[in-house]
Structures are given as C-alpha cells and as structure tokens.
Design an enzyme around this catalytic site. Structure first.
Site, PDB file in Angstrom:
ATOM      1  N   SER A   1       0.712  -1.102  -0.021  1.00  0.00           N
ATOM      2  CA  SER A   1       0.044   0.367  -0.348  1.00  0.00           C
ATOM      3  C   SER A   1       1.204   1.227   0.081  1.00  0.00           C
ATOM      4  CB  SER A   1      -0.727   0.028   1.229  1.00  0.00           C
ATOM      5  OG  SER A   1      -1.874   1.026   1.020  1.00  0.00           O
TER       6      SER A   1
ATOM      7  N   TYR B   1      -5.596   8.451  -5.706  1.00  0.00           N
ATOM      8  CA  TYR B   1      -4.399   7.599  -5.099  1.00  0.00           C
ATOM      9  C   TYR B   1      -5.033   7.180  -3.944  1.00  0.00           C
ATOM     10  CZ  TYR B   1      -0.787   5.486  -4.099  1.00  0.00           C
ATOM     11  OH  TYR B   1       1.174   4.651  -3.965  1.00  0.00           O
TER      12      TYR B   1
ATOM     13  N   LYS C   1      -5.254   2.851  -2.311  1.00  0.00           N
ATOM     14  CA  LYS C   1      -4.916   1.827  -1.075  1.00  0.00           C
ATOM     15  C   LYS C   1      -5.009   1.827   0.150  1.00  0.00           C
ATOM     16  CE  LYS C   1      -0.948   2.130  -3.446  1.00  0.00           C
ATOM     17  NZ  LYS C   1      -0.236   0.993  -4.191  1.00  0.00           N
TER      18      LYS C   1
END
Length: 359
Positions: free
Chosen positions: A199, A213, A217
C-alpha cells in the site's frame, strides 16, 4: 499513668495510624506498577510463542508483481539473496529482461531460477490465473506472493479525469486481487503461505492531491484484514506494507504533475531508498507480521490507525495502546501544519491571479 502521658500515647497512636493511611496510596501504586511491569514482561516472554513461524526463503517460490522496477524489483533481489526462486510479473517485457539480469546477479547457488511473465494483472483474471499456473508448473507452488504492481496519479479532485479514478482502482486494487485469487487455493491446500499487499502512507491518511490514489490504497487494507481472518486457520499470513515516498521511477513520474501543496506536505517526511524499504518489507512478510512500516512516521501512522487490525504479537498491541495518546497529540500538530500549507498556497495563488488581472 498521668493524663498527659495518656494524651501523648493516644496522639502518637493516632499519628501512626494516619501515617499508614497516608502511605497506603503510594504502597498501592507501587504494587500496581510492579504488577504491570511483571505482566508486560510475561507477555514479552510468551509473545514469540504465539507468533507465526518465519517462512524459509531458501528454495521457496516467490512471485512478485510489479517486479520490473522500484520496490518490487528490490524485494525480488532480496529474496534471491536468500536462495528463493523468483517469478517476476510486469507489463513491460524490456524492463522485465533488464530486471531479470539484475536479480540473477544476486544468486547464492546455481540452482536458482528467475522466470519472467509479461501480463497486465489488472485486466483479465483468467489470463492472470493462467500465467500463475504456468509459473507453478515450472517452479513449484507459490510460497509467497508480493503484490507490488501499482501506479500513482496526483492532482486536485476536480482536475483529475474521471476515468483515472477507475484506472487506479483497477491497477492498485484489482491488480492485487487477481494474483491473490490465483494462488490462494493452492496455499490453502498446502496450509502455508505469505501474501503481501504493498500500500502506501497514502493508504493510512488522505492527503491533498490524492483523492484518486488514496482510496485505491485504503482498499487494500480492507481486503487484507478480511482475507487474514479467513486464511489464519490455514497458516497463511497476510502483510500490508505502508512504504513512505521512495526513490523509484514511479515516484519520479508522479512528481512531474504533483500539485505544489502535495509536494510541500510530502517534503515533511523525506524520501527513502527502495533497497532499504525492500529489506524491511520482506522481513515483516517472512515473519508473518500483518503491518509493515518504515521509519518513525510510518510507525506513528500505523499505531494511530490500527483500529481493528490484527496483531502478530501481544507486545505490538501493548505498544499501540500506550503510544496512542501521544501520537494523536503529535498528529494534530501535523494536521494543523498541512492545513496551513494548503491555505498559504491558496492565498498565493489568488494573489498571483489578482496581480495578473491588474497587469
């Protein structure tokens, strides 16, 4: 006995009795402190007994997605130094060939093999399953899967193209789901294995510029927590790695379009080298630790956001309990600093626009 002597004796007894009561809280405090110390020492001693046995890399088959560059390639090299057989998975065939040459230089015996597979792990599950099957036929069952394939896009929410949100979820999330799904059945049959999801710090905290983004993650953590609960009875351990900004080709590409606010916030924690990050991540995965972090910033973030995440040792849980209040206090100062950076950049931008209009 005179009345004065009797009064003196009574007063002395009273003072002695009350002195004992005055000392009692301190005595109790010492007893409680001694009990806590003894309890912590006991937990520290039994903690290794409940931790998973480390995975032996010598002779193990390790699959690394996103293994043609950056952290993925460095993890593959570290595994090879320990005698593992490696399958590198990535899209770019040219980069795969170059990475294979670099990994092979780390061999410790002439039996080791590096296999390269060019495939997009985020597109077609059947294709991913097929290539993983081919890799297992050549190098044996997968002992460890490192999901390192990923990409990053930074920009203001309203300026990021809509299809980019979908793209990041496909690459960063589904690009880890598909390979994991392809190896999990064999791991369960063998009742052993390690799975790592790479991650980011942006998977622990949402920051300016990472509206596309960060969610991709964050999703990996939810997947990892649920999967760990399913796999633990089969002696399969899941690790979620949260590396900081790392000096990789992907990071260099991301910096080309990164908003000023994001750059200034990122600069508060510095940049790590991929070799250093790879060593830490691999060690945690081999040990079966659920969380893998690098540096003091990562440690603080992981402790602050631990929530209902599983722990590998009791001492880890105790550290989180003890440090939570202090870390929250420090985090509030960080958040205030980040907000200040965003406001200053907004004011500077507005002043620049006003100056341009006057001209």
């Amino acid at each position: 006995m005179s009345s004065e002597e009797a009064l003196g004796s009574t007063l002395s007894n009273w003072l002695s009795f009350n002195s004992w009561w005055l000392l009692l809280p301190f005595v109790m405090l010492l007893v409680v402190a001694a009990f806590i110390v003894a309890f912590v020492l006991l937990l520290y001693m039994i903690s290794p007994l409940i931790s998973p046995k480390p995975l032996k890399l010598n002779g193990a088959h390790v699959v690394v997605t996103g293994g043609s560059s950056g952290i993925g390639k460095c993890i593959a090299m570290e595994c090879y130094k320990h005698g593992a057989f490696i399958t590198l998975v990535a899209r770019d065939e040219h980069k795969l060939v170059q990475a294979k040459k670099e990994v092979e230089k780390c061999a410790i015996n002439d039996k080791q093999v590096v296999l390269c597979i060019s495939v997009d792990v985020s597109k077609d599950y059947n294709q991913v399953e097929s290539v993983i099957k081919q890799a297992q036929e050549k190098l044996g069952p997968v002992d460890m899967l490192v999901n390192c394939a990923g990409t990053s896009i930074s920009g203001k929410f309203e300026e990021v193209e809509v299809d980019r949100f979908k793209k990041l979820m496909e690459v960063n999330y589904l690009g880890s789901v598909y390979p994991t799904r392809a190896v999990i059945t064999t791991m369960k049959e063998r009742r052993m294995g390690r799975i790592m999801f790479v991650s980011s710090h942006a998977g622990l905290i949402g920051l300016f510029g990472y509206t596309a983004y960060s969610p991709s993650k964050f999703a990996l953590r939810g997947l990892a927590e649920a999967l760990q609960m399913e796999m633990k009875p089969y002696n399969i351990y899941v690790t979620v790695a949260y590396p900081p900004d790392t000096d990789t080709p992907g990071f260099a590409e991301e910096n080309k379009t990164k908003p000023l606010e994001t750059k200034l916030i990122s600069e508060t924690s510095g940049v790590c080298q991929p070799e250093q990050v790879a060593k830490v991540l691999l060690k945690d995965a081999v040990q079966g630790n659920f969380t893998s972090i690098v540096g003091p910033d990562g440690y603080m973030l992981s402790a602050l956001t631990c929530g209902m995440s599983p722990i590998t040792s009791i001492t880890e849980g105790l550290q989180q309990i003890v440090m939570m209040g202090l870390f929250r206090t420090i985090a509030l100062f960080y958040l205030g600093s980040f907000d200040s950076i965003v406001r200053r950049c907004m004011i500077q931008r507005e002043q620049s626009k006003a100056a341009e209009k006057r001209e």
